[in-house]
Design a protein around this motif. Structure first.
Motif, PDB file in Angstrom:
ATOM      1  N   LEU A   1       0.823  -1.214   0.000  1.00  0.00           N
ATOM      2  CA  LEU A   1       0.000   0.000   0.000  1.00  0.00           C
ATOM      3  C   LEU A   1       0.857   1.263   0.000  1.00  0.00           C
ATOM      4  N   PHE A   2       1.924   1.270   0.797  1.00  0.00           N
ATOM      5  CA  PHE A   2       2.834   2.415   0.782  1.00  0.00           C
ATOM      6  C   PHE A   2       3.456   2.597  -0.598  1.00  0.00           C
ATOM      7  N   GLN A   3       3.799   1.487  -1.257  1.00  0.00           N
ATOM      8  CA  GLN A   3       4.394   1.548  -2.597  1.00  0.00           C
ATOM      9  C   GLN A   3       3.448   2.252  -3.568  1.00  0.00           C
ATOM     10  N   ALA A   4       2.167   1.886  -3.522  1.00  0.00           N
ATOM     11  CA  ALA A   4       1.187   2.497  -4.425  1.00  0.00           C
ATOM     12  C   ALA A   4       1.117   4.007  -4.220  1.00  0.00           C
ATOM     13  N   LEU A   5       1.135   4.439  -2.966  1.00  0.00           N
ATOM     14  CA  LEU A   5       1.099   5.883  -2.678  1.00  0.00           C
ATOM     15  C   LEU A   5       2.424   6.555  -3.004  1.00  0.00           C
ATOM     16  N   ALA A   6       3.526   5.869  -2.740  1.00  0.00           N
ATOM     17  CA  ALA A   6       4.853   6.437  -3.026  1.00  0.00           C
ATOM     18  C   ALA A   6       4.996   6.716  -4.516  1.00  0.00           C
ATOM     19  N   GLU A   7       4.480   5.827  -5.332  1.00  0.00           N
ATOM     20  CA  GLU A   7       4.539   6.021  -6.788  1.00  0.00           C
ATOM     21  C   GLU A   7       3.726   7.231  -7.230  1.00  0.00           C
ATOM     22  N   LYS A   8       2.757   7.630  -6.401  1.00  0.00           N
ATOM     23  CA  LYS A   8       1.934   8.801  -6.706  1.00  0.00           C
ATOM     24  C   LYS A   8       2.475  10.062  -6.026  1.00  0.00           C
ATOM     25  N   ASN A   9       3.662   9.955  -5.443  1.00  0.00           N
ATOM     26  CA  ASN A   9       4.382  11.101  -4.889  1.00  0.00           C
ATOM     27  C   ASN A   9       3.951  11.499  -3.481  1.00  0.00           C
TER      28      ASN A   9
END
Length: 142
Positions: A61-69
């Motif tokens: 889940l953090f990865q998905a948000l990290a990719e969105k900055n």
């Protein structure tokens, strides 16, 4: 979670002071969904609010948000890679995500500069040059 708590990582995201994480408003469903995802990731990381404890699910889940900055998620993901929590320990990816978090949130720069220097000393120069170039050119997903 104790190490993350001691490192000051289990606090709420400081959205008002964060360049990448916009101040969440009730009339912006995308921001609301991103904040809900961040809280869900924290719930998985800590095993609270009805979520089973799963660092792997939290990292996803953090990865998905990290990719969105989302710099708060970039920060968490960087530390998860640094500690090998929920992901395979990887200094290069830890450096990448912590660098993006500090680039996107100036309040994190001082806090993480010593950690980034330590990571730099553990990464071969050629790899460091490649990841620094990647960080400079990185654009978030839309």
């Amino acid at each position: 979670a104790a190490m993350l708590l001691a490192a000051g990582l289990l606090s709420q995201p400081s959205l008002a002071n964060d360049n990448a994480d916009a101040v969440v408003t009730a009339d912006n469903p995308i921001q609301q969904q991103s904040l809900a995802t961040y809280h869900d990731a924290m719930n998985y990381l800590l095993g609270r609010n009805g979520r089973p404890k799963s660092a792997e699910k939290a990292a996803e889940l953090f990865q998905a948000l990290a990719e969105k900055n989302w710099s708060s998620a970039q920060r968490m993901l960087g530390y998860m890679y640094y500690e090998g929590k929920g992901v395979e320990q990887n200094n290069l990816l830890a450096y990448k995500w912590l660098s993006l978090a500090t680039r996107n949130n100036t309040h994190l720069t001082e806090e993480y500069s010593s950690r980034r220097l330590l990571l730099q000393s553990r990464i071969p120069a050629s790899s460091l040059q490649e990841v620094d170039k990647w960080i400079a050119e990185w654009q978030p997903e839309s």
